[in-house]
Design a protein around this motif. Structure first.
Motif, PDB file in Angstrom:
ATOM      1  N   TYR A   1       1.050  -1.351   0.058  1.00 23.83           N
ATOM      2  CA  TYR A   1      -0.003  -0.128  -0.049  1.00 23.83           C
ATOM      3  C   TYR A   1       0.908   1.165   0.062  1.00 23.83           C
ATOM      4  CZ  TYR A   1      -3.949  -3.399   1.084  1.00 23.83           C
ATOM      5  OH  TYR A   1      -4.751  -4.124   1.134  1.00 23.83           O
ATOM      6  N   GLU A   2       0.841   1.957  -1.108  1.00 24.62           N
ATOM      7  CA  GLU A   2       1.563   3.226  -1.349  1.00 24.62           C
ATOM      8  C   GLU A   2       0.587   4.650  -0.993  1.00 24.62           C
ATOM      9  OE1 GLU A   2       3.614   2.635  -4.941  1.00 24.62           O
ATOM     10  OE2 GLU A   2       4.812   1.323  -4.324  1.00 24.62           O
ATOM     11  N   CYS A   3      -0.630   4.272  -1.485  1.00 21.31           N
ATOM     12  CA  CYS A   3      -1.432   5.731  -1.345  1.00 21.31           C
ATOM     13  C   CYS A   3      -2.580   5.327  -0.849  1.00 21.31           C
ATOM     14  CB  CYS A   3      -1.702   6.259  -2.936  1.00 21.31           C
ATOM     15  SG  CYS A   3      -2.625   7.788  -3.067  1.00 21.31           S
TER      16      CYS A   3
ATOM     17  N   ALA B   1       3.255   4.470   3.614  1.00 25.38           N
ATOM     18  CA  ALA B   1       2.276   5.161   2.537  1.00 25.38           C
ATOM     19  C   ALA B   1       2.075   6.635   2.930  1.00 25.38           C
ATOM     20  CB  ALA B   1       1.179   4.327   2.596  1.00 25.38           C
TER      21      ALA B   1
END
Length: 292
Positions: free
Chosen positions: A151-153, A178
């Motif tokens: 999960y990055e954004c 994130a």
């Protein structure tokens, strides 16, 4: 709510959706150095009904359990091949939702797919994910996307309730690296009445601006209560949250939405909350529901 994730329970109905969810659970377990339990519940009522239809057949419940055990063990192998930890395989017999909730009572995160294998029941009562989300006391992750990326954004819709604060904190715990986009969509509830009463457009614009300022102040106050949560971007926007949340997630190309569980009364709790439910239905990315 625990600030760390140490135990993850991934419930599987052995569908392709649940397979994807198990791989996500495995990735998260590896990232958080957490234990992973793969859970499958054999529907006791279905087994009993089949046994009545086929009274001379060997014990159907035992056969279903044996088949499920083999399938869950195969799933655990897939999770390990994808880089996840060695998972505990657990097979239970009983009511699916009640058993899942009991087994996952001490979990830091429950993971499942967005679909079940009973379309008629899902049509009448909402999806399996929605039914479980109404009652679960642990954070619930509904995994919709492939687990290839971390999960990055992350989009965190808030309504300034206690559950919103929990959602912000849990989003950071779940995705420590994130970027968090904390978002509030506000409506203009009396604008139509004001216009019908002959209020000028300039006055209505001023009213709308006041609502925006109040929302921005409330959002700043909410984030001030979580000073340990870093790398946060915030935004308020005029619009229906049932639509605006998914639109904003698409704009940001978020791969996760984390939102607080709505519902302050038993009736709204039963309905899950129209915003939460609509987000579960419409979002193309993963969705986490966090109890208050």
């Amino acid at each position: 709510m625990s600030a760390t994730i140490r135990k993850i329970v991934a419930a599987t109905d052995l569908s392709m959706y649940a397979h994807r969810a198990a791989l996500r659970a495995g990735r998260l377990a590896r990232e958080h150095d957490a234990s992973l339990q793969l859970l499958h519940v054999v529907n006791a009522a279905s087994a009993n009904a089949l046994q009545k239809l086929l009274p001379t057949a060997p014990p159907i419940g035992a056969a279903m359990i044996a088949e499920a055990t083999q399938a869950v063990q195969s799933l655990a192998e897939d999770v390990a091949k994808a880089g996840g930890p060695t998972a505990e395989c657990r097979i239970e017999e009983g009511d699916v939702t009640d058993t899942l909730l009991a087994v996952a009572a001490d979990a830091d995160l429950v993971v499942l797919g967005p679909r079940g294998l009973n379309p008629a029941k899902d049509f009448l009562l909402g999806s399996s994910a929605e039914r479980i989300a109404r009652r679960v006391r642990s954070p619930l992750l509904i995994a919709k996307q492939e687990a290839a990326l971390s999960y990055e954004c992350v989009l965190v819709p808030v309504d300034f309730s206690a559950s919103s604060l929990q959602a912000v904190r849990f989003a950071r715990a779940l995705a420590p690296r994130a970027t968090l986009h904390v978002f509030h969509a506000y409506d203009s509830p009396y604008e139509g009445r004001l216009r019908s009463a002959g209020v000028t457009e300039e006055a209505i614009k001023s009213y709308r601006h006041t609502l925006q300022l109040e929302a921005e102040a409330a959002l700043c106050e909410l984030l001030a209560r979580a000073p340990d949560v870093k790398d946060v971007r915030s935004r308020v926007e005029l619009g229906d949250p049932r639509v605006a949340i998914c639109t904003r997630a698409d704009e940001l190309q978020s791969n996760l939405i984390v939102m607080g569980k709505q519902g302050r009364s038993w009736f709204s709790e039963f309905l899950l909350g129209s915003v939460s439910r609509r987000t579960i239905e419409r979002a193309v990315c993963d969705v986490a529901i966090v109890p208050g």
